[in-house]
Design an enzyme around this catalytic site. Structure first.
Site, PDB file in Angstrom:
ATOM      1  N   HIS A 198      36.642  52.883  31.575  1.00  0.00           N
ATOM      2  CA  HIS A 198      36.672  53.564  32.689  1.00  0.00           C
ATOM      3  C   HIS A 198      37.086  52.421  33.665  1.00  0.00           C
ATOM      4  CE1 HIS A 198      32.973  51.848  34.449  1.00  0.00           C
ATOM      5  NE2 HIS A 198      32.109  52.204  33.463  1.00  0.00           N
ATOM      6  N   CYS A 248      29.285  50.484  28.905  1.00  0.00           N
ATOM      7  CA  CYS A 248      30.722  50.814  29.056  1.00  0.00           C
ATOM      8  C   CYS A 248      31.959  49.443  28.862  1.00  0.00           C
ATOM      9  CB  CYS A 248      30.898  51.565  30.150  1.00  0.00           C
ATOM     10  SG  CYS A 248      29.863  53.246  30.067  1.00  0.00           S
TER      11      CYS A 248
END
Length: 401
Positions: free
Chosen positions: A323, A342
């Site tokens: 992201h 992430c």
């Protein structure tokens, strides 16, 4: 599970229906007639042809599979039609010698079917028989969900994943009722993760441009005692261009390879010590222009709660995303591991700048694209965490316990 052209239903063996409700009497020669015709063995010298339909006319509680059969003795079947009370024809397969016909899919529960069969002997004489019967009612049903929309275009790492709302005991029957064909042809195998999830993939990533057809024929399949499927639907999807992106935790870079050529290398940040990013091959399963990420949903309560994470794409069920990141300084990317697991790309708040690495990667990615992480201190991601089945050896895929 049936794959390839050899699993396609033999619709050419089925002729147009003429509904009937009476079991027609079968012609039978007397001994003197047989003598006049020269013997009467049904092989082309004047003998009668006899058609038998199982189940018999008026039968009830008929099993949805393994019971319907049409045979011819003394000749060959020239046409068999099975029609439900809703007007739907059942496809079937005729043996090479024309002596036997059986359905190629399960019948529906609690439905009335009418069968008409026509057979012919060697002298061109025909016999017709009909039978009407009703199938068994289901005690309960199971629901099937799947992850690929009809007519979608996906990346080469796409895996077809089915989930069921109740445990499946007859896993072989359920798997066999999912029929997948591909052009160009490729073997596709199913693998069970427990008894409520079934995934399908080929040995290697799909070839770009492959057209995949899926026939769900779970209606009437007994998944557990008295529990039957209801899904009877066809879908298709197309494999787009190949894009494999490799994240190297040692160099904190991601090489984006499109159709075999590196089109861009992007600086990234990955999991900080103690929050290391999974190693292994992961598949993009969801694309969100903007989303909230709350650490409480993945066991990190109070550590972060960001309401507007830009350009987020899910890689695992457990919460791994690639992201955009606007809250870390530019110097973070390519230099520091700063996330909770992430993969972060530089971006802006509001997701409004198309020139950022986060926006660029988002716009250039498809559901089904592969992101592989290497050189992390964590384990390889489990094959059932998201669509991570590519981390399982082909020899193990389908070897269900």
């Amino acid at each position: 599970m049936r794959t390839g052209n050899d699993r396609r239903t033999a619709r050419d063996s089925v002729v147009a229906a003429v509904l009937g409700v009476l079991l027609l009497g079968l012609a039978a020669c007397t001994s003197s007639e047989a003598d006049d015709r020269g013997g009467g063995d049904g092989a082309g010298n004047g003998g009668p042809v006899e058609v038998t339909i199982t189940p018999e006319d008026g039968a009830t509680g008929v099993a949805t599979s393994g019971e319907l059969e049409v045979t011819a003795e003394g000749g060959s079947l020239t046409g068999v039609t099975v029609t439900s009370d809703e007007g739907e024809e059942v496809p079937g397969e005729l043996s090479e010698d024309g002596a036997r016909w059986e359905p190629s899919e399960h019948l529906a529960n609690g439905a009335e079917y009418t069968v008409e069969a026509v057979a012919e002997n060697g002298d061109g004489e025909e016999e017709t028989a009909t039978s009407t019967f009703t199938t068994v009612e289901a005690d309960a049903t199971f629901t099937t969900n799947w992850n690929i929309p009809d007519e979608s275009v996906t990346g080469v790492g796409m895996i077809l994943s089915l989930t069921f709302d109740t445990p499946i005991e007859n896993t072989e029957a359920v798997e066999d009722a999912v029929r997948i064909s591909a052009d160009p042809e490729v073997e596709v195998r199913g693998h069970w993760f427990g008894n409520q999830r079934l995934d399908f993939r080929p040995q290697e990533y799909w070839e770009p441009g492959t057209e995949v057809s899926v026939s769900f024929r779970l209606r009437g399949v007994e998944g557990a005692e008295g529990v039957y499927g209801t899904l009877h639907e066809d879908i298709g999807f197309t494999i787009g261009r190949s894009q494999i992106s490799t994240v190297d935790v040692n160099t904190l870079t991601m090489d984006v390879v499109r159709d075999g050529e590196t089109i861009r290398t992007l600086p990234v940040t990955t999991g900080a010590p103690g929050y290391d990013t999974w190693n292994g091959k992961m598949v993009i399963t969801e694309r969100l222009t903007e989303t909230r990420m709350d650490g409480a949903t993945v066991g990190y309560g109070g550590e972060y709660d960001i309401p507007d994470v830009p350009h987020a794409m899910r890689l695992s069920t457990s919460g791994t995303f690639i992201h955009g990141n606007y809250w870390s300084g530019s110097s973070t990317f390519g230099n520091v591991n700063a996330s909770h697991g992430c993969i972060g790309l530089e971006d802006v708040q509001g997701a409004g700048d198309p020139s950022t690495p986060g926006a660029w990667f988002f716009e250039n990615s498809l559901i089904g694209d592969v992101v592989e992480v290497v050189n992390s201190n964590d384990d390889i991601i489990a094959p059932d965490n998201g669509l991570s089945g590519w981390n399982m050896d082909w020899s193990d895929w389908g070897a269900n316990e």
